[in-house]
Design an enzyme around this catalytic site. Structure first.
Site, PDB file in Angstrom:
ATOM      1  N   ILE A 143     -53.891 -17.395 -62.189  1.00  0.00           N
ATOM      2  CA  ILE A 143     -55.286 -17.657 -61.832  1.00  0.00           C
ATOM      3  C   ILE A 143     -55.464 -19.128 -61.487  1.00  0.00           C
ATOM      4  CG2 ILE A 143     -55.905 -18.097 -64.208  1.00  0.00           C
ATOM      5  CD1 ILE A 143     -58.497 -16.694 -63.850  1.00  0.00           C
ATOM      6  N   THR A 183     -53.647 -21.327 -63.615  1.00  0.00           N
ATOM      7  CA  THR A 183     -53.243 -21.943 -64.875  1.00  0.00           C
ATOM      8  C   THR A 183     -51.767 -22.329 -64.899  1.00  0.00           C
ATOM      9  OG1 THR A 183     -53.079 -19.673 -65.635  1.00  0.00           O
ATOM     10  CG2 THR A 183     -55.004 -20.900 -66.329  1.00  0.00           C
ATOM     11  N   ARG A 241     -46.574 -24.339 -79.285  1.00  0.00           N
ATOM     12  CA  ARG A 241     -45.689 -25.050 -78.369  1.00  0.00           C
ATOM     13  C   ARG A 241     -46.368 -25.201 -77.002  1.00  0.00           C
ATOM     14  NH1 ARG A 241     -39.775 -22.745 -77.324  1.00  0.00           N
ATOM     15  NH2 ARG A 241     -38.806 -24.647 -76.578  1.00  0.00           N
ATOM     16  N   GLY A 265     -55.953 -21.575 -72.560  1.00  0.00           N
ATOM     17  CA  GLY A 265     -56.762 -21.985 -71.401  1.00  0.00           C
ATOM     18  C   GLY A 265     -58.242 -22.187 -71.655  1.00  0.00           C
ATOM     19  N   GLU A 266     -58.846 -21.323 -72.446  1.00  0.00           N
ATOM     20  CA  GLU A 266     -60.297 -21.406 -72.607  1.00  0.00           C
ATOM     21  C   GLU A 266     -60.734 -22.268 -73.785  1.00  0.00           C
ATOM     22  OE1 GLU A 266     -62.223 -17.337 -71.705  1.00  0.00           O
ATOM     23  OE2 GLU A 266     -60.122 -16.935 -72.070  1.00  0.00           O
TER      24      GLU A 266
END
Lengths: 724, 202
Positions: A458, A460, A613, A690-691
């Site tokens: 997307i 990312t 990680r 991501g969010e």
């Protein structure tokens, strides 16, 4: 051995993206495709009485105007199709911008003009579209996806009564829209009972399931292709009507159909972050330890759905608090369906993190210290110890770098020219998902590797991280590894939503690559023509495309030679399960408020995150940069405005729905990572991320504004007028 | 309460079309008009004009109705899909191309208005395998994520540097603010433009 995973490897799809060679869904050449344009309802509540397509049909190039009379009957798919009805299956109208017809024409312009020429008569009732105008009182919706909307722990009411310190406040935020740069698009091509869709999808398998269910087809009959995606932010996660309607139109027309939503249509077609109210009551000790939280939120639901997307996950479990009562309520309104939008928890988290700031001032305790005192060592719902949670390390790293210790414990203390300067902070947290994923890795006779799985990029960095993992596991240079994703025909894997990509796919990609490596090593040691013939597999090292005997380094071979001699590619597949969880971090920032104009600038930001990680430092940093700027949009500008009389969106475009531009972004964002593998994660120690880095930003901005000016603003967005 | 929408009202496009007909004084019957030069294109509903553009150094003739934007001419007729459509109304900048060296939002200009123009799109920036310095800088600084705005950002950046508006980070931030990046890699875009501008000066 890790050489590439974790490093700041440049995006492997970079060249395709900077040269225009990357083929997005609407770029796919599909010969003979008609252009489809939707005609959408202009009333919010009522029904279609009559559709006059004569003028449209008379327009040159218009091939067909399809309405509810023309489409096949479709089955309403279950989640992840979030709408509880499919438009154009009947005459009922539930919101403005509901498709009522689709115009098919040879060129795009003809289809657009044709759509403008379709005349629709409606029976219309007065709509209610904002929480203030709700016809009925708020109610507690049924559990959504098995998660209840009422959560109790201990006895919040008694604990609140007995609390030495109490805080009560109401927070609210406006409707927001995702606005990815790439509009939603579907191109559908039928071949008998099989259909191929070029789709702007965050999950090709989601689209496959939704389309197969709607048309009563086996999933294998539906192929969804989305190698590149021009952003989604949740909007392209679930299935939506335009996809089904395009496929239906193509079936009726017996020709491929391409449909691209207009920017304005995107405001009623693919979900939004619902308008939201939050009533918070907090009880605490004089030392600032939370004893009770009671929270009732009210979300803008729709006439046909009662799904609550903006859950209060952080209220429920971020801090230690023995007594809790959370209710996610909602009111039915005549608006288009809401859905997930980049970090749905951000909406409620603004209230929680603002309330903690308010409590810190009330108690004269530093806001960071208040959060440390309430740090949760245990899962508040299950009581299990939270292993590998490094939020305290995040606090320490970021506070040190920001210089938080130098904060003035007074409001309005710092003025620089015409601007008041304030500092604010907030904890960040996000609940991520993980989905079962399968990946295959093939080493070809040319010695190059191909990883295949039906996940997405997307933006990312999935292509890049998959390539890094495979290169490391096989001991190949990056340039000899290719990732193929975004096609439902590939092995099934997690999608790009719920921050689930990395935690879902990394383990299976790694295991498939290791299995392929071991298979090639096995071939080499069994091959009389290999210098490694007869060696023990454990004594072979793979690096830079070579297989080398560890004790006798003169004995070596290459992937290309070994697989080339074998004459056929070596392919291995692996499936790995992971579980969802939480990711944590913190944001500290400086905001400047103009004394006369009320304009707010975010001028300095330091973040620290614990995502287990870190797979790639530059793509991880990219998520932080994006999240911080999204937080600025959320806090200071973004809001969708409804006309309360007609139910229409007043600002369905990018000149009046303001999103941050380059000059709005803070010049400097320092992004720190704890970067220690989470031993509980099967994704090579990584967690979903991501969010996470938007969640605390709105509250941190509001808290900084309070520090700068002494003004507490609890309604988002904090537009300039509210600070005058 | 009943409501009717659609044919009864003039739309923006029908107005535009009427204006085009009046201005050119063309007959209403469909025909193909061949543009003789800039500003002399005339066509009514269903009529087309042949527009000759120089696209990425190649002469390309394209037959379009007057209402076709430069963006849709590039994407739908010439197959140059590197230029993206984000909003189709000049707000996002994803469709930015160079027209005679200037950055232009190609959704806001009609193809027939650009008769004889030199158009540079993202596909025309690299010299064979060798990327343009701005393209290289975008990769080096991770100045994109999803790539939806990237073609427009890069074309805008090339012009921004050319215009002399890349003298400082602050100047770049302002002069690159016509190109939205919803992934919000703005800090990296500024770094990429500054880096490429430095290279262009030295």
């Amino acid at each position: 051995m890790t050489e590439l995973v974790g490093r700041s490897v440049a995006r492997v799809d970079g060249r395709a993206k900077v040269t225009g060679a990357a083929i997005y869904a609407a770029d796919q050449p599909v010969p003979d495709a008609l252009h489809g344009v939707l005609v959408m309802s202009t009333v919010a509540r009522g029904e279609v009485l009559r559709i006059d397509a004569s003028a449209a049909l008379a327009h040159p190039g218009v091939v067909a105007v399809l309405t509810h009379r023309d489409l096949p009957k479709l089955v309403v798919p279950h989640f992840p199709y979030v709408k509880r009805f499919i438009p154009m299956q009947g005459t009922a109208v539930h919101h403005v911008g509901q498709p009522v017809a689709i115009v098919l024409a040879t060129t795009l312009e003809q289809a657009q003009e044709g759509a403008a020429l379709v005349s629709v008569d409606y029976r219309a009732e007065k709509p209610s579209v904002v929480i203030d105008d709700a016809r009925e009182p708020a109610f507690l919706p049924q559990p959504f996806r098995d998660r209840p909307n009422e959560i109790r722990r201990g006895d919040a009411a008694s604990a609140l009564r007995e609390a030495p310190v109490r805080l009560e406040a109401r927070y609210s935020s406006a409707t927001r829209h995702h606005n990815p740069i790439e509009p939603h698009t579907t191109t559908a091509r039928w071949d008998g009972d099989r259909v191929t869709l070029f789709e702007s999808a965050q999950g090709v398998l989601v689209t496959r399931t939704v389309v197969a269910t709607a048309f009563g087809l086996p999933p294998e009959s539906v192929r969804v292709v989305a190698p590149y995606l021009g952003g989604g932010f949740g909007a392209k996660g679930p299935g939506w009507p335009h996809t089904l309607l395009t496929a239906a139109a193509a079936r009726v027309a017996r020709r491929p159909v391409r449909l691209v939503l207009s920017r304005a249509q995107m405001y009623t077609s693919a979900g939004h972050r619902a308008e939201y109210r939050q009533h918070l009551r907090i009880g605490a000790t004089r030392e600032g330890r939370l004893t009770a939280i009671a929270e009732t939120s009210t979300a803008q639901l729709t006439a046909t759905e009662d799904s609550v997307f903006n859950r209060s996950d952080s209220t429920i479990g971020l801090y230690t608090c023995p007594n809790l009562h959370v209710r996610h309520e909602g009111v039915r309104l005549d608006v288009a369906s809401s859905s997930y939008m980049r970090s749905p928890e951000t909406t409620s988290h603004f209230g929680l993190e603002t309330a903690l700031d308010e409590l810190s001032w009330q108690l004269s305790i530093d806001p960071l210290e208040l959060r440390r005192r309430n740090h949760a060592e245990f899962n508040q719902e299950t009581g299990e110890r939270l292993t590998s949670k490094r939020l305290l390390e995040c606090y320490a790293m970021a506070a040190e770098r920001f210089g938080w210790a130098r904060r003035q414990p007074r409001t309005g203390a710092t003025k620089d020219g015409d601007e008041y300067v304030g500092w604010g902070m907030a904890t960040e947290t996000h609940t991520f998902a993980a989905m079962p994923s399968t990946a295959s890795v093939t080493v070809g006779v040319d010695g190059k590797a191909l990883a295949q799985l039906a996940t997405q990029d997307i933006g990312t960095g999935t292509y890049t991280v998959v390539t890094q993992i495979v290169a490391d596991a096989l001991g190949l240079p990056l340039r000899d590894v290719q990732a193929q994703i975004g096609d439902s025909a590939l092995p099934p894997a997690g999608l790009s939503a719920a921050s689930a990509t990395i935690p879902s796919i990394s383990g299976s990609v790694d295991q498939a690559a290791r299995a392929a490596r071991d298979a090639v090593v096995a071939l080499a040691v069994a091959d009389r023509h290999s210098p490694l013939f007869g060696a023990a597999p454990a004594e072979i090292e793979t690096r830079d495309g070579r297989l080398v005997h560890l004790r006798d380094r003169h004995r070596h071979d290459t992937y290309r030679a070994v697989v080339g001699r074998a004459g056929e590619p070596v392919r291995r597949t692996a499936t790995v399960l992971n579980q969802g969880g939480h990711t944590y971090g913190v944001v500290f920032l400086e905001a400047r408020v103009h004394a006369r104009f009320g304009s707010v600038r975010v001028t300095r930001v330091v973040t620290a995150h614990d995502l287990g990680r870190v797979m790639n430092r530059r793509t991880a940093r990219g998520q932080v940069l994006g999240g911080v700027t999204w937080g600025i949009g959320h806090a200071l500008m973004e809001h969708t405005v409804f006309d309360r009389n007609t139910g229409r969106v007043v600002n369905p475009n990018l000149s009046t729905y303001l999103v941050p531009v380059n000059a709005d972004a803070p010049p400097e964002v320092e992004t720190l990572f704890v970067d220690k593998p989470d031993p509980a994660s099967t994704a090579m120690g990584a967690r979903g991320f991501g969010e996470t880095p938007i969640t605390g930003v709105p509250a941190a901005i509001g808290n900084a504004i309070y520090h700068a000016t002494g003004r507490r603003l609890r309604d988002l967005p904090i537009t300039q007028d509210k600070l005058l | 309460m009943a409501e009717s929408t659609g044919a009864a009202r003039p739309t923006r496009r029908t107005v535009l079309k009427t204006a085009a007909v009046t201005a050119g004084g063309a007959a209403l019957a469909p025909r193909t008009a061949v543009a003789a030069g800039a500003g002399e294109v005339a066509a009514g509903p269903g009529e087309t004009a042949v527009v000759t553009l120089s696209v990425n150094g190649k002469r390309r003739a394209v037959e379009v109705e007057p209402r076709v934007t430069l963006l849709d001419a590039l994407r739908e007729r010439l197959g140059l899909t590197g230029t993206k459509k984000g909003c189709d109304r000049g707000e996002c900048g994803a469709c930015t191309v160079l027209v005679d060296g200037e950055r232009v939002k190609s959704c806001l200009t009609l193809a027939v208005m650009r008769q004889g123009s030199e158009i540079t799109t993202i596909e025309g920036l690299a010299q064979g395998e060798r990327l343009h310095p701005v393209q290289e800088a975008f990769i080096r600084h991770d100045a994109f994520q999803c790539g939806g705005c990237t073609s427009g950002q890069i074309m805008s950046a090339v012009a921004c540097i050319d215009e002399g508006h890349a003298g400082s980070d602050q100047e770049i931030r302002e002069w690159m603010s016509g190109n939205l990046c919803r992934c919000a890699c703005y800090q990296n875009i500024v770094a990429a433009v500054a880096d490429a501008a430095k290279g262009a000066r030295s």
